[in-house]
Write a protein that holds these residues in place. Structure first.
Motif, PDB file in Angstrom:
ATOM      1  N   ASN A 120       0.853  -1.186   0.000  1.00 43.81           N
ATOM      2  CA  ASN A 120       0.000   0.000   0.000  1.00 43.81           C
ATOM      3  C   ASN A 120       0.893   1.242   0.000  1.00 43.81           C
ATOM      4  OD1 ASN A 120      -2.590  -1.239   0.065  1.00 43.81           O
ATOM      5  ND2 ASN A 120      -2.234  -1.787   2.191  1.00 43.81           N
ATOM      6  N   ASP A 121       1.616   1.397  -1.093  1.00 45.78           N
ATOM      7  CA  ASP A 121       2.592   2.490  -1.150  1.00 45.78           C
ATOM      8  C   ASP A 121       2.380   3.377  -2.384  1.00 45.78           C
ATOM      9  OD1 ASP A 121       3.338   0.660  -3.054  1.00 45.78           O
ATOM     10  OD2 ASP A 121       5.444   0.597  -2.503  1.00 45.78           O
ATOM     11  N   TRP A 122       1.114   3.564  -2.766  1.00 43.17           N
ATOM     12  CA  TRP A 122       0.826   4.431  -3.899  1.00 43.17           C
ATOM     13  C   TRP A 122       1.412   5.830  -3.664  1.00 43.17           C
ATOM     14  CZ3 TRP A 122      -2.172   2.578  -8.008  1.00 43.17           C
ATOM     15  CH2 TRP A 122      -2.869   1.389  -7.780  1.00 43.17           C
ATOM     16  N   ALA A 123       1.832   6.455  -4.743  1.00 47.37           N
ATOM     17  CA  ALA A 123       2.299   7.843  -4.663  1.00 47.37           C
ATOM     18  C   ALA A 123       1.114   8.767  -4.942  1.00 47.37           C
ATOM     19  CB  ALA A 123       3.407   8.093  -5.675  1.00 47.37           C
ATOM     20  N   PRO A 124       0.921   9.825  -4.136  1.00 44.95           N
ATOM     21  CA  PRO A 124      -0.219  10.713  -4.301  1.00 44.95           C
ATOM     22  C   PRO A 124       0.074  11.861  -5.264  1.00 44.95           C
ATOM     23  CG  PRO A 124       0.967  11.328  -2.354  1.00 44.95           C
ATOM     24  CD  PRO A 124       1.698  10.139  -2.931  1.00 44.95           C
ATOM     25  N   MET A 125      -0.966  12.421  -5.807  1.00 47.12           N
ATOM     26  CA  MET A 125      -0.879  13.635  -6.616  1.00 47.12           C
ATOM     27  C   MET A 125      -1.673  14.698  -5.867  1.00 47.12           C
ATOM     28  SD  MET A 125      -1.519  11.738 -10.283  1.00 47.12           S
ATOM     29  CE  MET A 125      -1.192  13.165 -11.304  1.00 47.12           C
ATOM     30  N   LEU A 126      -1.009  15.732  -5.427  1.00 49.26           N
ATOM     31  CA  LEU A 126      -1.564  16.661  -4.446  1.00 49.26           C
ATOM     32  C   LEU A 126      -2.047  17.973  -5.028  1.00 49.26           C
ATOM     33  CD1 LEU A 126       1.113  16.265  -1.627  1.00 49.26           C
ATOM     34  CD2 LEU A 126      -1.139  15.196  -1.732  1.00 49.26           C
ATOM     35  N   GLN A 127      -3.091  18.491  -4.383  1.00 44.75           N
ATOM     36  CA  GLN A 127      -3.488  19.884  -4.517  1.00 44.75           C
ATOM     37  C   GLN A 127      -3.536  20.426  -3.087  1.00 44.75           C
ATOM     38  OE1 GLN A 127      -7.507  20.855  -5.371  1.00 44.75           O
ATOM     39  NE2 GLN A 127      -7.040  22.897  -6.169  1.00 44.75           N
ATOM     40  N   GLY A 128      -2.491  21.108  -2.708  1.00 42.38           N
ATOM     41  CA  GLY A 128      -2.398  21.520  -1.314  1.00 42.38           C
ATOM     42  C   GLY A 128      -2.249  20.317  -0.419  1.00 42.38           C
ATOM     43  N   ASP A 129      -3.153  20.192   0.556  1.00 46.52           N
ATOM     44  CA  ASP A 129      -3.109  19.047   1.465  1.00 46.52           C
ATOM     45  C   ASP A 129      -4.154  18.000   1.089  1.00 46.52           C
ATOM     46  OD1 ASP A 129      -5.371  20.424   2.128  1.00 46.52           O
ATOM     47  OD2 ASP A 129      -5.016  20.427   4.297  1.00 46.52           O
ATOM     48  N   ARG A 130      -4.645  18.057  -0.137  1.00 52.17           N
ATOM     49  CA  ARG A 130      -5.626  17.076  -0.619  1.00 52.17           C
ATOM     50  C   ARG A 130      -5.093  16.440  -1.897  1.00 52.17           C
ATOM     51  NH1 ARG A 130     -10.708  17.302   1.756  1.00 52.17           N
ATOM     52  NH2 ARG A 130     -10.762  18.812   3.473  1.00 52.17           N
ATOM     53  N   PHE A 131      -5.678  15.304  -2.255  1.00 49.28           N
ATOM     54  CA  PHE A 131      -5.129  14.592  -3.410  1.00 49.28           C
ATOM     55  C   PHE A 131      -6.197  14.367  -4.473  1.00 49.28           C
ATOM     56  CE2 PHE A 131      -6.991  11.171  -1.009  1.00 49.28           C
ATOM     57  CZ  PHE A 131      -7.248  10.132  -1.891  1.00 49.28           C
ATOM     58  N   TYR A 132      -5.763  14.424  -5.719  1.00 54.19           N
ATOM     59  CA  TYR A 132      -6.665  14.269  -6.855  1.00 54.19           C
ATOM     60  C   TYR A 132      -6.298  13.062  -7.709  1.00 54.19           C
ATOM     61  CZ  TYR A 132      -2.852  16.533  -9.399  1.00 54.19           C
ATOM     62  OH  TYR A 132      -1.626  16.858  -9.945  1.00 54.19           O
ATOM     63  N   GLY A 133      -5.309  12.271  -7.276  1.00 54.64           N
ATOM     64  CA  GLY A 133      -4.933  11.089  -8.030  1.00 54.64           C
ATOM     65  C   GLY A 133      -3.831  10.319  -7.346  1.00 54.64           C
ATOM     66  N   VAL A 134      -3.576   9.129  -7.867  1.00 60.88           N
ATOM     67  CA  VAL A 134      -2.505   8.274  -7.335  1.00 60.88           C
ATOM     68  C   VAL A 134      -1.802   7.592  -8.508  1.00 60.88           C
ATOM     69  CG1 VAL A 134      -3.696   7.822  -5.151  1.00 60.88           C
ATOM     70  CG2 VAL A 134      -4.038   6.275  -7.094  1.00 60.88           C
ATOM     71  N   PHE A 135      -0.603   7.094  -8.237  1.00 59.32           N
ATOM     72  CA  PHE A 135       0.106   6.295  -9.228  1.00 59.32           C
ATOM     73  C   PHE A 135       1.089   5.385  -8.508  1.00 59.32           C
ATOM     74  CE2 PHE A 135       2.533  10.160  -8.665  1.00 59.32           C
ATOM     75  CZ  PHE A 135       3.852   9.766  -8.681  1.00 59.32           C
ATOM     76  N   SER A 136       1.490   4.321  -9.204  1.00 55.99           N
ATOM     77  CA  SER A 136       2.450   3.382  -8.633  1.00 55.99           C
ATOM     78  C   SER A 136       3.830   4.016  -8.591  1.00 55.99           C
ATOM     79  CB  SER A 136       2.503   2.104  -9.470  1.00 55.99           C
ATOM     80  OG  SER A 136       3.537   1.249  -9.019  1.00 55.99           O
ATOM     81  N   PRO A 137       4.577   3.821  -7.499  1.00 53.29           N
ATOM     82  CA  PRO A 137       5.946   4.360  -7.445  1.00 53.29           C
ATOM     83  C   PRO A 137       6.954   3.493  -8.196  1.00 53.29           C
ATOM     84  CG  PRO A 137       5.466   3.203  -5.410  1.00 53.29           C
ATOM     85  CD  PRO A 137       4.195   3.174  -6.225  1.00 53.29           C
ATOM     86  N   SER A 138       6.503   2.395  -8.787  1.00 52.33           N
ATOM     87  CA  SER A 138       7.424   1.472  -9.440  1.00 52.33           C
ATOM     88  C   SER A 138       8.004   2.076 -10.720  1.00 52.33           C
ATOM     89  CB  SER A 138       6.702   0.161  -9.783  1.00 52.33           C
ATOM     90  OG  SER A 138       7.536  -0.684 -10.545  1.00 52.33           O
ATOM     91  N   ASP A 139       9.313   1.921 -10.883  1.00 48.19           N
ATOM     92  CA  ASP A 139       9.959   2.369 -12.114  1.00 48.19           C
ATOM     93  C   ASP A 139      10.338   1.175 -12.993  1.00 48.19           C
ATOM     94  OD1 ASP A 139      11.991   1.281 -10.633  1.00 48.19           O
ATOM     95  OD2 ASP A 139      13.284   3.053 -10.668  1.00 48.19           O
ATOM     96  N   GLU A 140       9.672   0.046 -12.780  1.00 49.79           N
ATOM     97  CA  GLU A 140       9.899  -1.111 -13.636  1.00 49.79           C
ATOM     98  C   GLU A 140       9.281  -0.873 -15.006  1.00 49.79           C
ATOM     99  OE1 GLU A 140       9.325  -5.049 -12.053  1.00 49.79           O
ATOM    100  OE2 GLU A 140       9.196  -4.252 -10.028  1.00 49.79           O
ATOM    101  N   ALA A 141       9.852  -1.518 -16.014  1.00 50.01           N
ATOM    102  CA  ALA A 141       9.384  -1.326 -17.389  1.00 50.01           C
ATOM    103  C   ALA A 141       8.008  -1.952 -17.583  1.00 50.01           C
ATOM    104  CB  ALA A 141      10.383  -1.932 -18.370  1.00 50.01           C
ATOM    105  N   THR A 142       7.154  -1.246 -18.304  1.00 53.35           N
ATOM    106  CA  THR A 142       5.823  -1.756 -18.614  1.00 53.35           C
ATOM    107  C   THR A 142       5.899  -2.748 -19.765  1.00 53.35           C
ATOM    108  OG1 THR A 142       5.410   0.060 -20.157  1.00 53.35           O
ATOM    109  CG2 THR A 142       4.733   0.383 -17.861  1.00 53.35           C
ATOM    110  N   ILE A 143       4.911  -3.636 -19.817  1.00 50.49           N
ATOM    111  CA  ILE A 143       4.762  -4.536 -20.962  1.00 50.49           C
ATOM    112  C   ILE A 143       3.708  -3.974 -21.907  1.00 50.49           C
ATOM    113  CG2 ILE A 143       4.058  -6.845 -21.679  1.00 50.49           C
ATOM    114  CD1 ILE A 143       5.185  -7.889 -19.044  1.00 50.49           C
TER     115      ILE A 143
END
Length: 212
Positions: A120-143
């Protein structure tokens, strides 16, 4: 010398000659058997390596499907939260149990972990102290590089999983991130200040230390 002794000597000589004739042939046959075994072992190793590669590829494709599903659940939950109150959530807790109204709303069934990292280590996308999105912190190559749903067409060409951003921007915020109401550009270094009532925040889906 008796006839029996001569016969015995002749028999021993015949056996010795037979062993001399059979010896090289038997050695060649043993060598061929060993060579065949080595070839068989080599072929089995190649086949096993190929099977492992196929399994690894299938497993990663399944993880990608799960990532698209889980990320979309967060995106939809943020969208629903915003629509009913015109504000972004401050934590996943608020998506799970929105208490802004007399009857609490549940925009997210539960806090899905990141299928790529398994945490449970999603990276947040912030607007101030609130969030409008998330993404995986992984830098592994996509298929997967093509064939995304329409809302995720911008994922095409992304080389790593941290390029798959699951977000909802309100209509008034659909401008550049540098001047869109204090939006913080998404990145790995983004920190999450106390968004779930705990120092450092636990978003999204992170367990509070010591909790069960």
């Amino acid at each position: 010398m008796s006839s029996a002794a001569r016969l015995s000597g002749a028999a021993r000589l015949a056996k010795a000659r037979a062993r001399q004739r059979v010896g090289p042939r038997a050695a060649r046959e043993r060598g061929l058997v060993l060579l065949a075994l080595l070839i068989a072992l080599m072929l089995m190793s190649i086949a096993l390596a190929g099977a492992l590669d196929v399994w690894s590829l299938q497993r990663r494709r399944e993880q990608e499907k799960q990532l698209l599903f889980a990320g979309n659940q967060y995106r939809l939950a943020i969208l629903r939260y915003y629509r009913v109150g015109r504000a972004y959530p401050a934590s996943v807790d608020e998506l799970l149990n929105d208490t802004r109204f007399p009857k609490p709303l549940h925009h997210l069934r539960f806090a899905y972990p990141d299928p790529i990292t398994g945490k449970n280590d999603w990276a947040p996308m912030l607007q101030g102290d609130r969030f409008y999105g998330v993404f995986s912190p992984s830098d592994e190559a996509t298929i997967k590089r093509t064939g995304f749903p329409r809302q995720y067409e911008d994922f095409e060409g992304a080389e790593t999983y941290d390029g798959w951003k699951f977000l909802f921007l309100a209509p008034g915020l659909r401008t550049t991130q540098s001047n869109a109401g204090g939006l913080t550009a998404p990145g790995k270094s983004t920190s999450f200040p106390a968004l779930s009532g705990f120092d450092g925040g636990f978003l999204p889906g992170q367990r509070v230390p010591g909790s069960r």
